[in-house]
Design a protein around this motif. Structure first.
Motif, PDB file in Angstrom:
ATOM      1  N   LEU A 100       0.824  -1.199   0.000  1.00 29.60           N
ATOM      2  CA  LEU A 100       0.000   0.000   0.000  1.00 29.60           C
ATOM      3  C   LEU A 100       0.868   1.263   0.000  1.00 29.60           C
ATOM      4  O   LEU A 100       0.542   2.254  -0.665  1.00 29.60           O
ATOM      5  N   HIS A 101       1.974   1.226   0.726  1.00 27.20           N
ATOM      6  CA  HIS A 101       2.904   2.356   0.677  1.00 27.20           C
ATOM      7  C   HIS A 101       3.531   2.485  -0.715  1.00 27.20           C
ATOM      8  O   HIS A 101       3.742   3.609  -1.203  1.00 27.20           O
ATOM      9  N   ALA A 102       3.814   1.370  -1.352  1.00 30.74           N
ATOM     10  CA  ALA A 102       4.354   1.414  -2.714  1.00 30.74           C
ATOM     11  C   ALA A 102       3.334   2.032  -3.671  1.00 30.74           C
ATOM     12  O   ALA A 102       3.702   2.790  -4.589  1.00 30.74           O
ATOM     13  N   LEU A 103       2.056   1.708  -3.466  1.00 35.85           N
ATOM     14  CA  LEU A 103       1.015   2.314  -4.293  1.00 35.85           C
ATOM     15  C   LEU A 103       0.971   3.823  -4.064  1.00 35.85           C
ATOM     16  O   LEU A 103       0.862   4.603  -5.021  1.00 35.85           O
ATOM     17  N   ALA A 104       1.078   4.251  -2.812  1.00 35.87           N
ATOM     18  CA  ALA A 104       1.096   5.692  -2.514  1.00 35.87           C
ATOM     19  C   ALA A 104       2.284   6.363  -3.186  1.00 35.87           C
ATOM     20  O   ALA A 104       2.152   7.454  -3.759  1.00 35.87           O
ATOM     21  N   ASP A 105       3.442   5.736  -3.136  1.00 37.26           N
ATOM     22  CA  ASP A 105       4.629   6.311  -3.776  1.00 37.26           C
ATOM     23  C   ASP A 105       4.445   6.424  -5.285  1.00 37.26           C
ATOM     24  O   ASP A 105       4.843   7.417  -5.906  1.00 37.26           O
ATOM     25  N   ALA A 106       3.827   5.401  -5.884  1.00 40.83           N
ATOM     26  CA  ALA A 106       3.608   5.413  -7.332  1.00 40.83           C
ATOM     27  C   ALA A 106       2.634   6.521  -7.726  1.00 40.83           C
ATOM     28  O   ALA A 106       2.821   7.188  -8.760  1.00 40.83           O
ATOM     29  N   ILE A 107       1.603   6.726  -6.920  1.00 43.33           N
ATOM     30  CA  ILE A 107       0.656   7.815  -7.191  1.00 43.33           C
ATOM     31  C   ILE A 107       1.353   9.161  -7.057  1.00 43.33           C
ATOM     32  O   ILE A 107       1.198  10.052  -7.901  1.00 43.33           O
ATOM     33  N   THR A 144      -3.922   4.398   6.505  1.00 40.02           N
ATOM     34  CA  THR A 144      -4.672   3.147   6.531  1.00 40.02           C
ATOM     35  C   THR A 144      -3.748   1.955   6.377  1.00 40.02           C
ATOM     36  O   THR A 144      -3.998   0.885   6.962  1.00 40.02           O
ATOM     37  N   ALA A 145      -2.686   2.113   5.608  1.00 40.71           N
ATOM     38  CA  ALA A 145      -1.716   1.021   5.465  1.00 40.71           C
ATOM     39  C   ALA A 145      -1.192   0.575   6.820  1.00 40.71           C
ATOM     40  O   ALA A 145      -0.938  -0.617   7.047  1.00 40.71           O
ATOM     41  N   GLY A 146      -1.046   1.520   7.743  1.00 44.28           N
ATOM     42  CA  GLY A 146      -0.546   1.175   9.065  1.00 44.28           C
ATOM     43  C   GLY A 146      -1.460   0.241   9.836  1.00 44.28           C
ATOM     44  O   GLY A 146      -0.990  -0.520  10.702  1.00 44.28           O
ATOM     45  N   TRP A 147      -2.753   0.264   9.535  1.00 49.17           N
ATOM     46  CA  TRP A 147      -3.679  -0.612  10.242  1.00 49.17           C
ATOM     47  C   TRP A 147      -3.524  -2.068   9.833  1.00 49.17           C
ATOM     48  O   TRP A 147      -3.995  -2.973  10.539  1.00 49.17           O
ATOM     49  N   ALA A 148      -2.855  -2.331   8.729  1.00 48.53           N
ATOM     50  CA  ALA A 148      -2.621  -3.724   8.325  1.00 48.53           C
ATOM     51  C   ALA A 148      -1.800  -4.478   9.369  1.00 48.53           C
ATOM     52  O   ALA A 148      -1.896  -5.709   9.473  1.00 48.53           O
ATOM     53  N   THR A 149      -1.007  -3.772  10.163  1.00 54.29           N
ATOM     54  CA  THR A 149      -0.178  -4.421  11.185  1.00 54.29           C
ATOM     55  C   THR A 149      -0.755  -4.275  12.593  1.00 54.29           C
ATOM     56  O   THR A 149      -0.148  -4.766  13.554  1.00 54.29           O
ATOM     57  N   LYS A 150      -1.902  -3.621  12.717  1.00 53.87           N
ATOM     58  CA  LYS A 150      -2.399  -3.290  14.055  1.00 53.87           C
ATOM     59  C   LYS A 150      -3.770  -3.867  14.369  1.00 53.87           C
ATOM     60  O   LYS A 150      -4.223  -3.770  15.505  1.00 53.87           O
ATOM     61  N   LEU A 151      -4.454  -4.423  13.389  1.00 52.29           N
ATOM     62  CA  LEU A 151      -5.745  -5.034  13.673  1.00 52.29           C
ATOM     63  C   LEU A 151      -5.538  -6.242  14.571  1.00 52.29           C
ATOM     64  O   LEU A 151      -4.681  -7.091  14.307  1.00 52.29           O
ATOM     65  N   ALA A 152      -6.314  -6.336  15.619  1.00 54.01           N
ATOM     66  CA  ALA A 152      -6.082  -7.398  16.604  1.00 54.01           C
ATOM     67  C   ALA A 152      -7.385  -7.771  17.287  1.00 54.01           C
ATOM     68  O   ALA A 152      -8.334  -6.985  17.340  1.00 54.01           O
ATOM     69  N   GLY A 153      -7.396  -8.959  17.822  1.00 54.85           N
ATOM     70  CA  GLY A 153      -8.481  -9.381  18.680  1.00 54.85           C
ATOM     71  C   GLY A 153      -8.224  -8.934  20.109  1.00 54.85           C
ATOM     72  O   GLY A 153      -7.511  -7.960  20.353  1.00 54.85           O
ATOM     73  N   GLU A 154      -8.786  -9.689  21.046  1.00 54.65           N
ATOM     74  CA  GLU A 154      -8.668  -9.274  22.445  1.00 54.65           C
ATOM     75  C   GLU A 154      -8.781 -10.492  23.349  1.00 54.65           C
ATOM     76  O   GLU A 154      -9.565 -11.408  23.083  1.00 54.65           O
ATOM     77  N   THR A 195      -8.803   0.889   2.698  1.00 55.72           N
ATOM     78  CA  THR A 195      -9.434   0.323   3.883  1.00 55.72           C
ATOM     79  C   THR A 195      -9.672  -1.169   3.721  1.00 55.72           C
ATOM     80  O   THR A 195      -9.355  -1.972   4.616  1.00 55.72           O
ATOM     81  N   ALA A 196     -10.230  -1.566   2.580  1.00 54.18           N
ATOM     82  CA  ALA A 196     -10.506  -2.980   2.343  1.00 54.18           C
ATOM     83  C   ALA A 196      -9.215  -3.791   2.263  1.00 54.18           C
ATOM     84  O   ALA A 196      -9.122  -4.894   2.825  1.00 54.18           O
ATOM     85  N   LEU A 197      -8.216  -3.262   1.568  1.00 54.85           N
ATOM     86  CA  LEU A 197      -6.967  -4.017   1.403  1.00 54.85           C
ATOM     87  C   LEU A 197      -6.197  -4.134   2.711  1.00 54.85           C
ATOM     88  O   LEU A 197      -5.566  -5.159   2.979  1.00 54.85           O
ATOM     89  N   ALA A 198      -6.231  -3.101   3.539  1.00 54.82           N
ATOM     90  CA  ALA A 198      -5.551  -3.183   4.835  1.00 54.82           C
ATOM     91  C   ALA A 198      -6.138  -4.287   5.697  1.00 54.82           C
ATOM     92  O   ALA A 198      -5.433  -4.907   6.501  1.00 54.82           O
TER      93      ALA A 198
END
Length: 512
Positions: A100-107, A144-154, A195-198
């Motif tokens: 996702l960061h690579a996509l942002a850089d390309a844009i 939003t890319a950052g949420w790919a590493t932070k979504l968690a259960g409990e 959002t969906a991809l993250a």
């Protein structure tokens, strides 16, 4: 896809002599109508097409595929295979974030092209795209890319020595259908896609047929940066065909839609009648602006006019109903007149333009009809009120007064550069002012201009709205949840709340 290419020195010289706008028009003319399915561009099944107009001239600038049921079936099947068998949901979060960061850089590396494309396609002033939609979209994508590493259960705390364990997991919901609007096509596609991809979902994007071009360019970049085949599928088409098929599809797990309340209702009904898919709906608005006597009138007048000129008033959160304390009403109107005098109307691609055209002749006529109906009912035009003569879909900046609460101009989302101004009594209570603001089926955004902190807090508590902006707002953070109450929508977008809509919760009760 057919891409422009030069094969000799003379052709290369001609290309070098072209302006960026001329080069873009030539690329659009030569691009084959196609849909993106399972990593490849292909004609739609019916070979039907849609022409895309330049709102500033009414002339055709591109032809895109008119996908329908069969194309949606193929795209959803590709997304389902990518979700079930492909690498995307199995990648560690940091790798999805990196893509996702690579996509942002390309844009960002192609920011000039995207700004010009969006301005040409949707008619928006290029300065507003360059300084607004583009950086906001990139910030949203990277955040939003950052949420790919932070979504968690409990795992809840439990007494010491208790056997077993209770916890819950978050898992991606599956295939997401993303149906995006024509008033902010680049920004909305990028926000929903990120959002969906993250959340590890795979997607089928159905961009608005009136402004689909930035979605196609984004599809190219998704392939180039290495997002796996089938993860991002893009089907251009009419809402009644491709949009309906996506909303009804039994193998789609969630639909995220931004658009009108009427279409939102049909999507919710389709979700109920198909597979009870989840929906996130960001719908219409008729946002109130409340200006109190102690407000900074210069700032508030400029902000009110700037917002209604932004995207030619085609902005769901635009403050179109202005309620002003009677003692400062005339002073505010003088300042609003002056601010409207400074609007420079013209083609969005021209650097001097501050307000471009409306998206289509139909949208412009609808605005004129609402104004005409309201004038017949007793409203008064202080300025504007009509289409601008000549080619393109331009409309004069407009101020109406003597507006009744039951007039169409007060009740309907006009999506045009039109303000209706109503004075309220100097001794009106916060509850009475809020009642004026809340007298709407919508509740997307509200704006308050006041210096007194007691007034501010009272209004924030009383307003029926998913968002309240006070004195122009704060940092403009893209992490705040955005969405409406009442008939302005269901669910929220942006940040952690937005990403979590694309996940399912699985509770686990583990015994020993």
């Amino acid at each position: 896809m057919t891409n422009p290419a030069t094969h000799d020195g003379a052709a290369a010289s001609r290309v070098d002599a072209e302006s960026p706008l001329q080069q873009l028009r030539r690329q659009l003319h030569r691009r084959d109508p196609a849909v993106l399915i399972d990593g490849g561009w292909r004609p739609c099944v019916s070979a039907d097409t849609i022409t895309v107009d330049d709102p500033a001239t009414g002339q055709v600038i591109a032809t895109v595929a008119a996908g329908a049921d069969a194309d949606i079936d193929l795209a959803v099947a590709a997304a389902r295979r990518a979700f079930r068998d492909g690498p995307w949901p199995r990648l560690p979060g940091w790798r999805r974030a990196a893509l996702l960061h690579a996509l942002a850089d390309a844009i960002e590396a192609r920011a000039g092209t995207f700004a010009l494309l969006e301005s040409l396609d949707a008619g928006h002033a290029i300065g507003s795209v360059r300084n607004g939609d583009l950086p906001l979209g990139l910030r949203a994508l990277r955040d939003t890319a950052g949420w790919a590493t932070k979504l968690a259960g409990e795992v809840p705390m439990r007494p010491a020595g208790q056997p077993g364990m209770d916890y819950f997991l978050r898992e991606p919901i599956g295939v997401a259908g993303l149906i995006t609007p024509w008033n902010a096509p680049f920004l909305m596609v990028l926000q929903k896609l990120a959002t969906a991809l993250a959340a590890s979902c795979t997607v089928v994007v159905k961009p608005a047929e009136l402004a689909p071009l930035s979605a196609l360019w984004l599809g190219d970049l998704c392939r180039q940066v290495g997002i796996p085949d089938g993860v991002v599928n893009i089907v251009t088409g009419r809402g009644a065909d491709a949009g309906r098929a996506l909303a009804e599809h039994p193998d789609v797990n969630i639909v995220s839609f931004t658009g009108s309340t009427a279409v939102g209702r049909s999507i919710m009904a389709a979700a109920a009648h198909s597979n009870l898919k989840r929906v996130v709906l960001e719908l219409g608005g008729k946002s109130p602006v409340m200006v109190f006597a102690d407000a900074d009138l210069d700032r508030s007048a400029k902000a009110i006019v700037d917002e209604i000129a932004f995207k030619c008033g085609q902005y769901c959160a635009a403050g179109s109903r202005v309620f002003v304390q009677r003692s400062v009403c005339d002073a505010l109107l003088v300042r609003m007149h002056a601010a409207m005098d400074g609007i420079r109307i013209g083609p969005g691609v021209e650097e001097t333009t501050t307000m471009g055209p409306m998206i289509s002749a139909g949208q412009r006529q609808r605005a004129a009809d609402i104004i005409g109906h309201s004038l017949a009912a007793g409203a008064r035009v202080l300025r504007g009120g009509q289409a601008r003569a000549g080619s393109g879909y331009f409309f004069e900046p407009t101020i109406l007064t003597d507006v009744g609460a039951d007039m169409r101009i007060s009740r309907e989302e006009i999506f045009a550069p039109v303000l209706n101004v109503t004075a309220f009594d100097d001794d009106a209570s916060p509850e009475a002012v809020a009642a004026l603001a809340n007298d709407s089926r919508y509740g997307l955004s509200a704006k308050v201009w006041a210096r007194d902190i007691g007034t501010v807090h009272a209004m924030v508590g009383l307003l029926e709205s998913g968002q309240v902006i006070v004195n122009g707002g704060g940092s403009g953070a893209v992490t705040l949840p955005f969405g409406g109450v009442k008939q302005s929508g269901y669910g929220r977008e942006n940040g952690q709340v937005g990403v979590e809509h694309f996940t399912e919760i699985k509770a686990v009760r583990l015994g020993c």
